[in-house]
Design an enzyme around this catalytic site. Sequence first.
Site, PDB file in Angstrom:
ATOM      1  N   LYS A 175       0.402  11.703 -17.615  1.00 32.45           N
ATOM      2  CA  LYS A 175       0.083  12.963 -17.168  1.00 32.45           C
ATOM      3  C   LYS A 175       0.819  13.939 -18.052  1.00 32.45           C
ATOM      4  O   LYS A 175       2.025  14.230 -18.287  1.00 32.45           O
ATOM      5  CB  LYS A 175       0.995  13.099 -15.679  1.00 32.45           C
ATOM      6  CG  LYS A 175       0.589  14.441 -15.264  1.00 32.45           C
ATOM      7  CD  LYS A 175       1.935  14.851 -14.210  1.00 32.45           C
ATOM      8  CE  LYS A 175       2.105  16.259 -14.092  1.00 32.45           C
ATOM      9  NZ  LYS A 175       1.733  17.402 -14.986  1.00 32.45           N
ATOM     10  N   GLU A 248      14.601  12.694 -21.263  1.00 30.72           N
ATOM     11  CA  GLU A 248      14.857  13.773 -22.237  1.00 30.72           C
ATOM     12  C   GLU A 248      14.763  15.038 -21.568  1.00 30.72           C
ATOM     13  O   GLU A 248      13.864  15.860 -21.496  1.00 30.72           O
ATOM     14  CB  GLU A 248      14.084  13.533 -23.497  1.00 30.72           C
ATOM     15  CG  GLU A 248      14.863  14.176 -24.801  1.00 30.72           C
ATOM     16  CD  GLU A 248      14.596  15.709 -24.894  1.00 30.72           C
ATOM     17  OE1 GLU A 248      15.495  16.210 -24.299  1.00 30.72           O
ATOM     18  OE2 GLU A 248      13.869  15.945 -25.439  1.00 30.72           O
ATOM     19  N   CYS A 282      13.552  21.472 -27.317  1.00 28.77           N
ATOM     20  CA  CYS A 282      14.800  20.864 -26.862  1.00 28.77           C
ATOM     21  C   CYS A 282      15.833  21.244 -27.770  1.00 28.77           C
ATOM     22  O   CYS A 282      17.052  21.115 -27.282  1.00 28.77           O
ATOM     23  CB  CYS A 282      14.592  19.525 -26.232  1.00 28.77           C
ATOM     24  SG  CYS A 282      13.215  19.376 -25.193  1.00 28.77           S
ATOM     25  N   GLU A 379      20.163  26.514 -20.210  1.00 26.72           N
ATOM     26  CA  GLU A 379      19.002  26.398 -21.273  1.00 26.72           C
ATOM     27  C   GLU A 379      17.998  27.513 -20.653  1.00 26.72           C
ATOM     28  O   GLU A 379      17.637  27.733 -19.758  1.00 26.72           O
ATOM     29  CB  GLU A 379      18.388  25.069 -21.053  1.00 26.72           C
ATOM     30  CG  GLU A 379      17.325  24.968 -22.246  1.00 26.72           C
ATOM     31  CD  GLU A 379      16.704  23.561 -22.078  1.00 26.72           C
ATOM     32  OE1 GLU A 379      16.563  23.027 -23.275  1.00 26.72           O
ATOM     33  OE2 GLU A 379      16.214  23.010 -21.123  1.00 26.72           O
TER      34      GLU A 379
END
Length: 486
Positions: A175, A248, A282, A379
């Site tokens: 997906k 992750e 990231c 973040e």
Amino acid sequence: MKIKTYKNYIDGKWISSKTNKTFFSLNPATEQPIARFQDSDDNDIELAVSAAEESFPLWRDTPAPKRAEFLFKIRDLLIQEKDRLAKLEVKEMGKVYKEAAGDVQEAIDIFEYMAGEGRRLFGRTTPSELKNKFNATIRIPIGIVGLISPWNFPIAIPSWKIAPALICGNTIIFKPSSDTPLCAIELVKIIEKSGLPKGVLNLVTGSGSKVGNPIIKHPKINGLSFTGSRETGKFIRENAGLKKVNLELGSKNAIIVMEDSNLKLALEGALWGAFGTTGQRCTAASRIIIHEKVFNKFESMFVNSAKKLKLGNGLSKTTDVGPLINKAALEKSYKYVDIGKQEGAKLLCGGEGVKGKGFFFKPTIFTNVRPNSRLAQEEIFGPIVALIKIKNIDEAIKVCNGIKYGLSSAIYTGNMQYAFRAINELEFGITYVNSSTIGAEIHLPFGGTKDTGWGKEAGWSLDEFSEEKTVYIDFSRKLQKAQGVE
Ligand code: UN1
């Protein structure tokens, strides 16, 4: 405007979802729709799981060096299509062309590397404590794996997951992010061209709630690999039951600039780390931790250079920084600028979008940022960076570690003691010395500590996609008991 509708890829066929619903992906530089995709649901996942289940024995029993032949073909096809894929990626994801080409290169590299694993997939042998007994381990696949990938590396990250999953003999439900489904479809078309048996790789597009959720909870899916937000990662941990899960979940990475560092080099690293891919990695550097002796000098060098970066469409050769992925990302960047101001940090440049079409946001630098403030802790995934002043290496390490994440870190210094203290003491999955926080190579482990998640991606991900099974072979022709039991 007439735009193309793409389908799901299940059991080797391109088919529409029974939902009869579709969604668009947009070009983030123009806000124009690119194409229409299936807004699938759990019925599509059921079909995909049946196909993956049926094809599993055939794929598992295909010798790994034969499985590797498909991966080599995929690598060759990716090389042929690199330019076309990179341009498509610029259009759908927004990053600048040379970075998009780098993204496709990472995909080429991982297919090549994992194809090589077809002739390794090493197990181990060890002596037995008993006579006439042989002990070894072999790698067996997990079964059906669910791969849920993000939009920021729309060709590379799916490949980081698909290539090892395939070489280990798993079958796949994939997906992709709903922001970059066309990149995923073009990747799957290339994989289809390699002649991979039907049902081994199945692609279903759609939302996290209607497609991601049934993948996460499906009892026949044994493994999951997810790259994305911390919130979704938590949801997966809580809802995936006892599946093998690889997560992750991003980070709040930092570059440390010590008093003895080559400031020009550190500046280049900071610009690349903070504003490369518009901060949407990231591994992006969103904190620069600077020694007080060089703080003012570095601050002004950084601001002057950041102001010169050119925003624009990633296809233009003069563009340094492309758009953010979507409207929500733009709003998030605005929100964090407000948060920064409220927290008393000083805005030195940027802090706003650009008039007209496209989700552009100017490179933004805040100074005098407190290490514990939200600006320095959360973040953002945008071109916003916090400058933090420190007095010495102890404080640098403490501040760098003082977050809940731990993916990538960097230190600029010529001092061996500083460098090795960073290597040993920074609680991150990756530490760079005299280089930015980005630039991971696919044949090394990629992953983080703390809330960044679990497991390793890319080259060292065989453990995520296989089980190391233990085999005992007793050729003594009598019952032998271990641990000295008579
Ligand atoms: C990511 O942002 O999730 O080191 C992957 C890097 C790239 C990979 C980033 N090679 O920034």
